[in-house]
Design a protein around this motif. Structure first.
Motif, PDB file in Angstrom:
ATOM      1  N   LYS A  96       0.824  -1.210   0.000  1.00 13.06           N
ATOM      2  CA  LYS A  96       0.000   0.000   0.000  1.00 13.06           C
ATOM      3  C   LYS A  96       0.856   1.256   0.000  1.00 13.06           C
ATOM      4  O   LYS A  96       0.541   2.238  -0.679  1.00 13.06           O
ATOM      5  CB  LYS A  96      -0.943  -0.009   1.207  1.00 13.06           C
ATOM      6  CG  LYS A  96      -2.002   1.081   1.161  1.00 13.06           C
ATOM      7  CD  LYS A  96      -2.992   0.921   2.299  1.00 13.06           C
ATOM      8  CE  LYS A  96      -4.081   1.991   2.227  1.00 13.06           C
ATOM      9  NZ  LYS A  96      -5.069   1.844   3.331  1.00 13.06           N
ATOM     10  N   THR A  97       1.941   1.223   0.769  1.00 12.63           N
ATOM     11  CA  THR A  97       2.878   2.356   0.794  1.00 12.63           C
ATOM     12  C   THR A  97       4.052   2.114  -0.145  1.00 12.63           C
ATOM     13  O   THR A  97       4.617   3.041  -0.697  1.00 12.63           O
ATOM     14  CB  THR A  97       3.403   2.584   2.228  1.00 12.63           C
ATOM     15  OG1 THR A  97       2.289   2.754   3.106  1.00 12.63           O
ATOM     16  CG2 THR A  97       4.283   3.818   2.295  1.00 12.63           C
ATOM     17  N   PHE A  98       4.417   0.877  -0.318  1.00 12.40           N
ATOM     18  CA  PHE A  98       5.569   0.444  -1.129  1.00 12.40           C
ATOM     19  C   PHE A  98       6.860   1.092  -0.627  1.00 12.40           C
ATOM     20  O   PHE A  98       7.703   1.535  -1.401  1.00 12.40           O
ATOM     21  CB  PHE A  98       5.379   0.764  -2.611  1.00 12.40           C
ATOM     22  CG  PHE A  98       6.067  -0.233  -3.513  1.00 12.40           C
ATOM     23  CD1 PHE A  98       5.352  -1.292  -4.047  1.00 12.40           C
ATOM     24  CD2 PHE A  98       7.409  -0.130  -3.799  1.00 12.40           C
ATOM     25  CE1 PHE A  98       5.983  -2.229  -4.860  1.00 12.40           C
ATOM     26  CE2 PHE A  98       8.039  -1.053  -4.616  1.00 12.40           C
ATOM     27  CZ  PHE A  98       7.332  -2.112  -5.149  1.00 12.40           C
ATOM     28  N   ASP A  99       6.980   1.160   0.707  1.00 14.82           N
ATOM     29  CA  ASP A  99       8.212   1.662   1.303  1.00 14.82           C
ATOM     30  C   ASP A  99       9.158   0.475   1.460  1.00 14.82           C
ATOM     31  O   ASP A  99       9.211  -0.172   2.499  1.00 14.82           O
ATOM     32  CB  ASP A  99       7.927   2.314   2.660  1.00 14.82           C
ATOM     33  CG  ASP A  99       9.136   3.088   3.188  1.00 14.82           C
ATOM     34  OD1 ASP A  99      10.269   2.712   2.828  1.00 14.82           O
ATOM     35  OD2 ASP A  99       8.944   4.055   3.937  1.00 14.82           O
ATOM     36  N   LEU A 100       9.890   0.217   0.416  1.00 12.36           N
ATOM     37  CA  LEU A 100      10.766  -0.951   0.375  1.00 12.36           C
ATOM     38  C   LEU A 100      11.833  -0.890   1.458  1.00 12.36           C
ATOM     39  O   LEU A 100      12.221  -1.920   2.025  1.00 12.36           O
ATOM     40  CB  LEU A 100      11.422  -1.041  -1.009  1.00 12.36           C
ATOM     41  CG  LEU A 100      12.205  -2.301  -1.338  1.00 12.36           C
ATOM     42  CD1 LEU A 100      11.317  -3.522  -1.295  1.00 12.36           C
ATOM     43  CD2 LEU A 100      12.866  -2.158  -2.703  1.00 12.36           C
ATOM     44  N   GLY A 101      12.301   0.324   1.780  1.00 17.70           N
ATOM     45  CA  GLY A 101      13.349   0.479   2.785  1.00 17.70           C
ATOM     46  C   GLY A 101      12.887   0.065   4.164  1.00 17.70           C
ATOM     47  O   GLY A 101      13.510  -0.778   4.820  1.00 17.70           O
ATOM     48  N   GLN A 102      11.771   0.651   4.637  1.00 17.40           N
ATOM     49  CA  GLN A 102      11.292   0.332   5.976  1.00 17.40           C
ATOM     50  C   GLN A 102      10.804  -1.112   6.063  1.00 17.40           C
ATOM     51  O   GLN A 102      11.050  -1.795   7.056  1.00 17.40           O
ATOM     52  CB  GLN A 102      10.168   1.273   6.401  1.00 17.40           C
ATOM     53  CG  GLN A 102       9.639   0.964   7.795  1.00 17.40           C
ATOM     54  CD  GLN A 102       8.856   2.087   8.414  1.00 17.40           C
ATOM     55  OE1 GLN A 102       9.096   3.255   8.148  1.00 17.40           O
ATOM     56  NE2 GLN A 102       7.901   1.747   9.262  1.00 17.40           N
ATOM     57  N   ALA A 103      10.114  -1.580   5.025  1.00 13.91           N
ATOM     58  CA  ALA A 103       9.612  -2.959   5.037  1.00 13.91           C
ATOM     59  C   ALA A 103      10.755  -3.959   5.098  1.00 13.91           C
ATOM     60  O   ALA A 103      10.639  -5.022   5.728  1.00 13.91           O
ATOM     61  CB  ALA A 103       8.751  -3.215   3.806  1.00 13.91           C
ATOM     62  N   SER A 104      11.882  -3.647   4.470  1.00 13.23           N
ATOM     63  CA  SER A 104      13.035  -4.553   4.495  1.00 13.23           C
ATOM     64  C   SER A 104      13.796  -4.448   5.811  1.00 13.23           C
ATOM     65  O   SER A 104      14.293  -5.457   6.326  1.00 13.23           O
ATOM     66  CB  SER A 104      13.973  -4.242   3.321  1.00 13.23           C
ATOM     67  OG  SER A 104      13.306  -4.421   2.090  1.00 13.23           O
ATOM     68  N   GLY A 105      13.898  -3.250   6.354  1.00  9.62           N
ATOM     69  CA  GLY A 105      14.526  -3.101   7.657  1.00  9.62           C
ATOM     70  C   GLY A 105      13.784  -3.871   8.727  1.00  9.62           C
ATOM     71  O   GLY A 105      14.374  -4.406   9.677  1.00  9.62           O
ATOM     72  N   TYR A 106      12.470  -3.966   8.562  1.00  8.60           N
ATOM     73  CA  TYR A 106      11.591  -4.680   9.483  1.00  8.60           C
ATOM     74  C   TYR A 106      11.946  -6.162   9.571  1.00  8.60           C
ATOM     75  O   TYR A 106      11.719  -6.816  10.586  1.00  8.60           O
ATOM     76  CB  TYR A 106      10.164  -4.496   8.983  1.00  8.60           C
ATOM     77  CG  TYR A 106       9.054  -5.021   9.847  1.00  8.60           C
ATOM     78  CD1 TYR A 106       8.729  -4.420  11.054  1.00  8.60           C
ATOM     79  CD2 TYR A 106       8.283  -6.104   9.420  1.00  8.60           C
ATOM     80  CE1 TYR A 106       7.675  -4.898  11.825  1.00  8.60           C
ATOM     81  CE2 TYR A 106       7.229  -6.581  10.183  1.00  8.60           C
ATOM     82  CZ  TYR A 106       6.930  -5.973  11.393  1.00  8.60           C
ATOM     83  OH  TYR A 106       5.905  -6.427  12.157  1.00  8.60           O
ATOM     84  N   VAL A 107      12.557  -6.695   8.508  1.00  9.03           N
ATOM     85  CA  VAL A 107      12.966  -8.104   8.467  1.00  9.03           C
ATOM     86  C   VAL A 107      13.954  -8.412   9.594  1.00  9.03           C
ATOM     87  O   VAL A 107      13.937  -9.503  10.182  1.00  9.03           O
ATOM     88  CB  VAL A 107      13.608  -8.434   7.099  1.00  9.03           C
ATOM     89  CG1 VAL A 107      14.207  -9.840   7.099  1.00  9.03           C
ATOM     90  CG2 VAL A 107      12.584  -8.284   5.975  1.00  9.03           C
ATOM     91  N   PHE A 108      14.802  -7.429   9.914  1.00  7.41           N
ATOM     92  CA  PHE A 108      15.916  -7.673  10.829  1.00  7.41           C
ATOM     93  C   PHE A 108      15.661  -7.172  12.246  1.00  7.41           C
ATOM     94  O   PHE A 108      16.539  -7.310  13.103  1.00  7.41           O
ATOM     95  CB  PHE A 108      17.184  -7.029  10.255  1.00  7.41           C
ATOM     96  CG  PHE A 108      17.515  -7.498   8.872  1.00  7.41           C
ATOM     97  CD1 PHE A 108      18.122  -8.725   8.674  1.00  7.41           C
ATOM     98  CD2 PHE A 108      17.183  -6.728   7.757  1.00  7.41           C
ATOM     99  CE1 PHE A 108      18.403  -9.179   7.389  1.00  7.41           C
ATOM    100  CE2 PHE A 108      17.468  -7.166   6.471  1.00  7.41           C
ATOM    101  CZ  PHE A 108      18.083  -8.398   6.295  1.00  7.41           C
ATOM    102  N   LEU A 109      14.479  -6.620  12.498  1.00  3.80           N
ATOM    103  CA  LEU A 109      14.153  -6.163  13.847  1.00  3.80           C
ATOM    104  C   LEU A 109      14.227  -7.298  14.879  1.00  3.80           C
ATOM    105  O   LEU A 109      14.736  -7.086  15.995  1.00  3.80           O
ATOM    106  CB  LEU A 109      12.777  -5.506  13.858  1.00  3.80           C
ATOM    107  CG  LEU A 109      12.257  -5.005  15.209  1.00  3.80           C
ATOM    108  CD1 LEU A 109      13.241  -4.028  15.849  1.00  3.80           C
ATOM    109  CD2 LEU A 109      10.875  -4.361  15.049  1.00  3.80           C
ATOM    110  N   PRO A 110      13.750  -8.521  14.583  1.00  4.32           N
ATOM    111  CA  PRO A 110      13.887  -9.603  15.565  1.00  4.32           C
ATOM    112  C   PRO A 110      15.333  -9.869  15.971  1.00  4.32           C
ATOM    113  O   PRO A 110      15.613 -10.174  17.139  1.00  4.32           O
ATOM    114  CB  PRO A 110      13.281 -10.810  14.842  1.00  4.32           C
ATOM    115  CG  PRO A 110      12.309 -10.222  13.867  1.00  4.32           C
ATOM    116  CD  PRO A 110      12.961  -8.951  13.407  1.00  4.32           C
ATOM    117  N   MET A 111      16.271  -9.761  15.039  1.00  6.10           N
ATOM    118  CA  MET A 111      17.681  -9.964  15.355  1.00  6.10           C
ATOM    119  C   MET A 111      18.194  -8.871  16.290  1.00  6.10           C
ATOM    120  O   MET A 111      18.939  -9.152  17.239  1.00  6.10           O
ATOM    121  CB  MET A 111      18.511  -9.986  14.065  1.00  6.10           C
ATOM    122  CG  MET A 111      18.228 -11.159  13.157  1.00  6.10           C
ATOM    123  SD  MET A 111      19.133 -11.071  11.590  1.00  6.10           S
ATOM    124  CE  MET A 111      20.832 -11.211  12.162  1.00  6.10           C
TER     125      MET A 111
END
Length: 569
Positions: free
Chosen positions: A150-165
């Motif tokens: 919906k936003t297509f914020d590729l940067g934030q959505a990809s950074g979100y991948v590594f938040l658990p780490m």
């Protein structure tokens, strides 16, 4: 026998994540259409630029010369580039760029599910059921898919991948016998190379965990050294990014991304509840409802889960006008770089996903791997995600179709459009670009001449001529014919005072900065082949080497730690 069983279960879990990620993204592949999120033109232009560089044998580019109006913007020097690679490889491998983009996004979703599952097994001490449920809830959440599509914020959505780490790496330092500080360093390194604003948000999370640990963890100051070690390693593993960023901003007065207003969150608490229940860019109905149940079962939650639930809820409320008292005090601080408080929902979504996972197991006791209820949970999460997907696709059917070459007189829509063909995709990424981020990171003095520069207008002795650039790696080539004596020419190529190599007919020439913030030089009568190329300095190359060595050392530390664990097992 035990090792074979563990290997079998790992393969099964990987297969479950693999199938689920394909199933939830199938509607997008089947649609064959890219629907405009606000940031789509910005990120797809970056993807196309990288695709072209990969096509010509270059794995990285400092300047964007195949897209963004071919003006030489140093976007990769100031903005994370890691999430571009899966999409660029996808468009390079497949003839249909729409399918290639979705293939890249699928890679991000699948990787996120595996990382979340892996970290979940660490947090819940090899509990596969909880880990897999957490992976589904966290990655396939309404919030995550809202930012991806919906936003297509590729940067934030990809950074979100590594938040658990990032979170678990910090948590393990103070609350687990095995201090996995390297996960904090690896996670934050990846986030920096994805999205710098996410670094700010996740740093707040780390700081918050440090405060909690100071009051609740044993040997706090003794273990604090591992945090310091992670910070030092992260500085080295991201040194290439920081040196490039400092180089660009120290040499040129740059127009940064438009800052948002922080005097008010803009969303009332009641509206935030409705947004969550209606799948409208928030945490989604499942997380919202199960969170409420989790608080009803408060007495059954352990202290750790109570703290996690409070953190998640606090960040959720922080995105509403309830916290306007705080945001008003922050309007003159660097926090405004986040643009608006709503970004903090990513933190809320993460902690509430953990809280909801644990609450599921409070509701359904003795949930076994073979239990039908276990698979019903996984399927239910997937179906909710698919339902939200079809809602998004069906409500976007009437968006304007990109089917014409944009120009100064007929520009593309700023948002609310769709791309359904390779032709339309190329119009979007190669054509006259006035979309989101098209003038971000420009020299400030160039902005008033934006349309002239976008239109490739050069100025030759006060006369405007249009010249077409030939894009090359980190540069452009112009063919210019001069019929009279030597003249000054103001080229439509932005000047950042970087280490440019400029040649005219193969000979190096000097240049100057024009009033438009572009590169100017003197050319002579006849046919002139002008080539402008950025060359990284010796310092930049040295830092890149240090950066890669540091990443290798960090990965080696992580591998040795895992090797030691396997030996002990």
């Amino acid at each position: 026998m035990l090792k074979k069983y563990k290997l079998k279960t790992k393969i099964w879990d990987l297969l479950v994540c693999f199938i689920a990620s394909i199933v939830v993204l199938f509607p997008y592949f089947h649609s064959g259409v890219l629907h405009s999120g606000v940031d789509m033109s910005f990120h797809l232009s970056r993807v196309y630029d990288l695709e072209q560089n990969l096509k010509h044998g270059y794995i990285f580019s400092y300047l964007s010369t195949y897209s963004f109006n071919q003006l030489g913007m140093p976007i990769n020097m100031v903005y994370g580039f890691l999430p571009l690679y899966p999409l660029a490889v996808g468009t390079l491998l497949l003839k249909n760029p729409v399918t290639g983009i979705y293939l890249g996004i699928w890679c991000i979703v699948f990787a996120s599910m595996l990382i979340s599952y892996w970290i979940g097994k660490k947090f819940w001490v090899n509990n596969r059921q909880k880990s897999l449920i957490f992976s589904f809830i966290y990655v396939l959440s309404a919030y995550n898919f809202s930012w991806l599509f919906k936003t297509f914020d590729l940067g934030q959505a990809s950074g979100y991948v590594f938040l658990p780490m990032v979170v678990y790496g910090t948590y393990s330092i103070f609350y687990r016998e095995k201090k996995e500080w390297y996960l904090l360093a690896l996670g934050m390194t990846a986030v920096i190379y994805c999205h710098i604003l996410s670094v700010m948000m996740y740093s707040v999370v780390v700081f918050l965990l440090l405060i909690i640990a100071a009051f609740t963890a044993k040997r706090f100051f003794e273990n604090l050294r591992y945090v310091i070690l992670a910070v030092i390693f992260t500085l080295f593993t991201t040194s290439f990014f920081w040196v490039n960023l400092i180089t660009v901003y120290s040499k040129t007065d740059i127009l940064t991304t438009k800052l948002g207003g922080f005097s008010s969150a803009g969303t009332n608490l009641g509206d935030a509840f409705l947004n969550a229940l209606n799948n409208n860019g928030s945490i989604g109905p499942m997380i919202f409802i199960i969170t409420i149940i989790g608080f009803i079962l408060w007495k059954k939650q352990n202290v750790e889960m109570r703290i996690i639930g409070i953190i998640g809820t606090t960040f959720f409320v922080a995105t509403t006008t309830i916290f306007d008292f705080a945001w008003n005090f922050l309007t003159k601080t660097p926090v405004v770089m986040l643009q608006w408080p709503g970004r903090l929902l990513c933190i809320s979504n993460f902690f509430l996903s953990i809280f909801v996972t644990e609450t599921f197991f409070r509701i359904i006791k003795n949930l076994e791997e073979s239990s039908i209820r276990y698979y019903v949970l996984l399927i239910s999460v997937s179906l909710l995600s698919i339902s939200g997907t079809y809602t998004f696709l069906n409500t976007s059917l009437n968006q304007d179709v990109i089917n014409y070459a944009p120009s100064l007189s007929k520009q593309l829509p700023f948002s609310n459009y769709q791309v359904n063909s390779k032709r339309g995709y190329l119009f979007l990424v190669k054509g006259f670009n006035t979309g989101v981020g098209s003038i971000d990171y420009w020299p400030r003095k160039a902005v008033k001449y934006a349309n002239d520069l976008r239109n490739h207008e050069a100025i030759l002795n006060n006369r405007v001529i249009k010249i077409n650039p030939l894009s090359v790696h980190d540069g452009v080539i112009y063919k210019i014919n001069i019929k009279k004596v030597a003249k000054k020419i103001d080229l439509p190529f932005l000047n950042y005072n970087l280490n440019y190599t400029i040649t005219v007919n193969g000979k190096k020439v000097s240049s100057f900065e024009t009033k438009r913030g572009s590169i100017g030089l003197i050319i002579h009568r006849g046919e002139n082949t002008v080539k402008i190329v950025y060359k990284p300095t010796i310092l930049t190359r040295l830092v890149m080497m240090i950066n890669w060595i540091s990443i290798f050392m960090l990965l080696l530390v992580a591998w040795l730690a895992r090797f030691k664990k396997n030996s002990e097992d």
